[in-house]
Design an enzyme around this catalytic site. Sequence first.
Site, PDB file in Angstrom:
ATOM      1  N   LYS A 169     -62.992 -20.159   9.174  1.00  0.00           N
ATOM      2  CA  LYS A 169     -63.782 -21.293   9.055  1.00  0.00           C
ATOM      3  C   LYS A 169     -63.104 -21.739  10.860  1.00  0.00           C
ATOM      4  CE  LYS A 169     -62.845 -25.661  10.370  1.00  0.00           C
ATOM      5  NZ  LYS A 169     -62.696 -26.206  11.508  1.00  0.00           N
ATOM      6  N   ASN A 170     -62.040 -21.248  11.895  1.00  0.00           N
ATOM      7  CA  ASN A 170     -62.127 -21.112  13.069  1.00  0.00           C
ATOM      8  C   ASN A 170     -62.408 -19.873  13.281  1.00  0.00           C
ATOM      9  OD1 ASN A 170     -60.711 -23.767  12.161  1.00  0.00           O
ATOM     10  ND2 ASN A 170     -59.196 -24.287  13.048  1.00  0.00           N
TER      11      ASN A 170
ATOM     12  N   CYS B 261     -63.150 -33.964  13.968  1.00  0.00           N
ATOM     13  CA  CYS B 261     -62.943 -34.900  13.630  1.00  0.00           C
ATOM     14  C   CYS B 261     -62.191 -35.572  14.437  1.00  0.00           C
ATOM     15  CB  CYS B 261     -61.189 -33.897  13.257  1.00  0.00           C
ATOM     16  SG  CYS B 261     -61.781 -32.944  11.150  1.00  0.00           S
TER      17      CYS B 261
ATOM     18  N   ARG C  61     -59.593 -36.408  22.084  1.00  0.00           N
ATOM     19  CA  ARG C  61     -59.605 -34.637  22.104  1.00  0.00           C
ATOM     20  C   ARG C  61     -60.320 -34.261  23.498  1.00  0.00           C
ATOM     21  NH1 ARG C  61     -60.586 -32.176  16.440  1.00  0.00           N
ATOM     22  NH2 ARG C  61     -60.017 -29.835  17.130  1.00  0.00           N
TER      23      ARG C  61
ATOM     24  N   ASP D 237     -52.804 -27.967  11.845  1.00  0.00           N
ATOM     25  CA  ASP D 237     -53.611 -27.684  10.274  1.00  0.00           C
ATOM     26  C   ASP D 237     -53.108 -27.268   9.255  1.00  0.00           C
ATOM     27  OD1 ASP D 237     -55.838 -27.482  12.121  1.00  0.00           O
ATOM     28  OD2 ASP D 237     -56.440 -26.074  12.271  1.00  0.00           O
TER      29      ASP D 237
ATOM     30  N   ARG E 261     -66.379 -29.726   5.009  1.00  0.00           N
ATOM     31  CA  ARG E 261     -66.766 -28.796   6.188  1.00  0.00           C
ATOM     32  C   ARG E 261     -65.225 -27.741   6.389  1.00  0.00           C
ATOM     33  NH1 ARG E 261     -64.737 -32.139  10.559  1.00  0.00           N
ATOM     34  NH2 ARG E 261     -65.085 -30.571  12.098  1.00  0.00           N
TER      35      ARG E 261
HETATM   36  C1  UD1 Z   1     -58.795 -25.964  17.391  1.00  0.00           C
HETATM   37  C2  UD1 Z   1     -58.596 -25.834  16.075  1.00  0.00           C
HETATM   38  C3  UD1 Z   1     -58.325 -26.833  15.451  1.00  0.00           C
HETATM   39  C4  UD1 Z   1     -56.627 -27.049  15.667  1.00  0.00           C
HETATM   40  C5  UD1 Z   1     -56.017 -26.765  16.800  1.00  0.00           C
HETATM   41  C6  UD1 Z   1     -54.684 -26.411  17.339  1.00  0.00           C
HETATM   42  C7  UD1 Z   1     -61.045 -24.502  15.753  1.00  0.00           C
HETATM   43  C8  UD1 Z   1     -62.662 -25.141  15.503  1.00  0.00           C
HETATM   44  N1  UD1 Z   1     -59.993 -25.593  15.715  1.00  0.00           N
HETATM   45  O1  UD1 Z   1     -59.139 -27.160  17.268  1.00  0.00           O
HETATM   46  O2  UD1 Z   1     -58.328 -26.330  13.655  1.00  0.00           O
HETATM   47  O3  UD1 Z   1     -56.117 -28.173  14.985  1.00  0.00           O
HETATM   48  O4  UD1 Z   1     -57.262 -25.381  17.292  1.00  0.00           O
HETATM   49  O5  UD1 Z   1     -54.295 -25.500  16.368  1.00  0.00           O
HETATM   50  O6  UD1 Z   1     -60.664 -23.564  15.759  1.00  0.00           O
HETATM   51  N2  UD1 Z   1     -56.667 -30.042  25.122  1.00  0.00           N
HETATM   52  C9  UD1 Z   1     -56.694 -30.771  26.097  1.00  0.00           C
HETATM   53  N3  UD1 Z   1     -57.681 -30.816  26.869  1.00  0.00           N
HETATM   54  C10 UD1 Z   1     -58.427 -29.770  26.959  1.00  0.00           C
HETATM   55  C11 UD1 Z   1     -58.296 -29.201  25.569  1.00  0.00           C
HETATM   56  C12 UD1 Z   1     -57.506 -29.467  25.062  1.00  0.00           C
HETATM   57  O7  UD1 Z   1     -55.398 -32.100  26.543  1.00  0.00           O
HETATM   58  O8  UD1 Z   1     -59.522 -29.591  27.232  1.00  0.00           O
HETATM   59  C13 UD1 Z   1     -55.201 -30.701  23.818  1.00  0.00           C
HETATM   60  C14 UD1 Z   1     -55.673 -31.350  23.167  1.00  0.00           C
HETATM   61  O9  UD1 Z   1     -55.970 -32.752  23.092  1.00  0.00           O
HETATM   62  C15 UD1 Z   1     -55.014 -31.117  21.820  1.00  0.00           C
HETATM   63  C16 UD1 Z   1     -54.368 -29.738  22.377  1.00  0.00           C
HETATM   64  O10 UD1 Z   1     -54.608 -29.507  23.600  1.00  0.00           O
HETATM   65  O11 UD1 Z   1     -53.641 -31.801  22.417  1.00  0.00           O
HETATM   66  C17 UD1 Z   1     -54.285 -28.759  21.518  1.00  0.00           C
HETATM   67  O12 UD1 Z   1     -55.589 -28.605  21.210  1.00  0.00           O
HETATM   68  P1  UD1 Z   1     -56.668 -27.286  21.393  1.00  0.00           P
HETATM   69  O13 UD1 Z   1     -56.192 -26.477  21.002  1.00  0.00           O
HETATM   70  O14 UD1 Z   1     -57.594 -27.340  22.712  1.00  0.00           O
HETATM   71  O15 UD1 Z   1     -58.044 -27.652  20.470  1.00  0.00           O
HETATM   72  P2  UD1 Z   1     -59.064 -26.928  19.571  1.00  0.00           P
HETATM   73  O16 UD1 Z   1     -59.144 -25.827  20.115  1.00  0.00           O
HETATM   74  O17 UD1 Z   1     -60.044 -28.545  19.269  1.00  0.00           O
END
Ligand code: UD1
Length: 431
Positions: free
Chosen positions: A22-23, A126, A131, A316, A408
Amino acid sequence: MDRIRIVGGHPLIGSLTIGGAKNAALPLMIASLLTRETLTLHNVPRLSDVRQLLRIIGNHGVDAAIGGKRLGQSEDQGDSITLSARDIVDTTAPYELVSRMRASFWVIAPLLARMGEARVSLPGGCAIGTRPVDLLLMALEALGADIEIENGYVVARAPDGLRGGHIVFPKVTVGGTHTALMAAVLARGDTVIDGAAREPEVVDLADCLIKMGAKITGAGTSRIEVEGVGQLGGAHHTVLPDRIETGTYAMAVAMTGGDVLLEGARADLLQSALDVLAKTGTDILADDQGIRIRRQTGAIMPIDVATAPFPGFPTDLQAQFMALMTRAQGTSHIRETIFENRFMHVQELARLGAQIRLDGDTAIVEGRNRLKGAPVMATDLRASVSLVIAGLAAEGETTVHRVYHLDRGFEALEKKLARCGAEIERLSSDG
Ligand code: UD1
């Protein structure tokens, strides 16, 4: 609302097929916005998140067909999707669509790169802690975009196009890296992304973009270099297997005991989780066919784990591993370092008799005790599947409510498990 009924206590024996990730599928689908030509994706999982994203990119002008059929004709046929964004008809991603899935925010990058503007609602998804998208916006600004927040929308503009730049992520972000890549491939000049996420899904996106004509080196390391090109073309790409689905079923087998071949799974995508699982006393045999997971007899050993960006133990899989540790012969500590509020499954696991204490970012799991079936409520995608795993090992009947969370991210979950001997069925709201 559907629910899943499980009668626990059966070992899992047989084989099941691991689907496309999915990701990886989500950013790959979004990448179709970067070109006028057709992007064909194979091995796309049949999930509600995929269908929702098809609606979102459809709103921007992507013409999509699944298994050769237009959307609506037969949404569940085939695992190949063709996506053609000949003309972008709308650069706004509205709240009603984006609020349901965080990844849909990433459309901001291709829209901005190709059209010079994008208006995208701040995301939902989620409920696992705050986030933010600050790092995604920082990356776009580093490539010359003007960013404003207006009434809950991010408005990004680059009327003369994006230009290459140096992006430094102070924290690993998967979505930030996807966004930076998709913006940089069409920017004028060279871009360096430092502190890039090394997750396999980033590599899969980069591989596909390269097939489309992008010039990218270093994906899979923390420094990615991109040489911008004027335009991208179509491509065929097969989505890599889902490492989270793989790890989830592996933990289910470790918990119930049994012997299951996870067909199509790739060990290199989740080596750290497999290493942890091996230490718990589970046999793991990986070959070209997939990964065979076996636990015949003997205790489940307690192992301490801290989540970390790839190649570390994936956040995850944290909830699923916690379910497993509730049956271990002793105490384990599970530390969550990626998301600050990702312990919602703790209170639901407690309803099954698990003994778990929270101390800041660490869950202390007392094993040894037996789990007993109960009604439980799914709260987010990965948490809900941990309840299913726990239910498979619990005595008696467990009912998992709000299973739309599962839909999902897990294709045909109850069918795959039932084929391996689990007593599990989906009950529809009127059933
Ligand atoms: C993706 C995955 C999710 C997984 C996560 C971490 C998808 C669709 N989802 O989510 O399943 O749990 O990676 O492996 O691929 N952060 C900030 N600022 C930002 C962006 C992120 O502070 O602008 C922080 C987040 O709050 C979190 C960390 O960075 O603490 C990692 O988040 P991120 O890797 O961006 O997660 P997603 O890409 O949303």
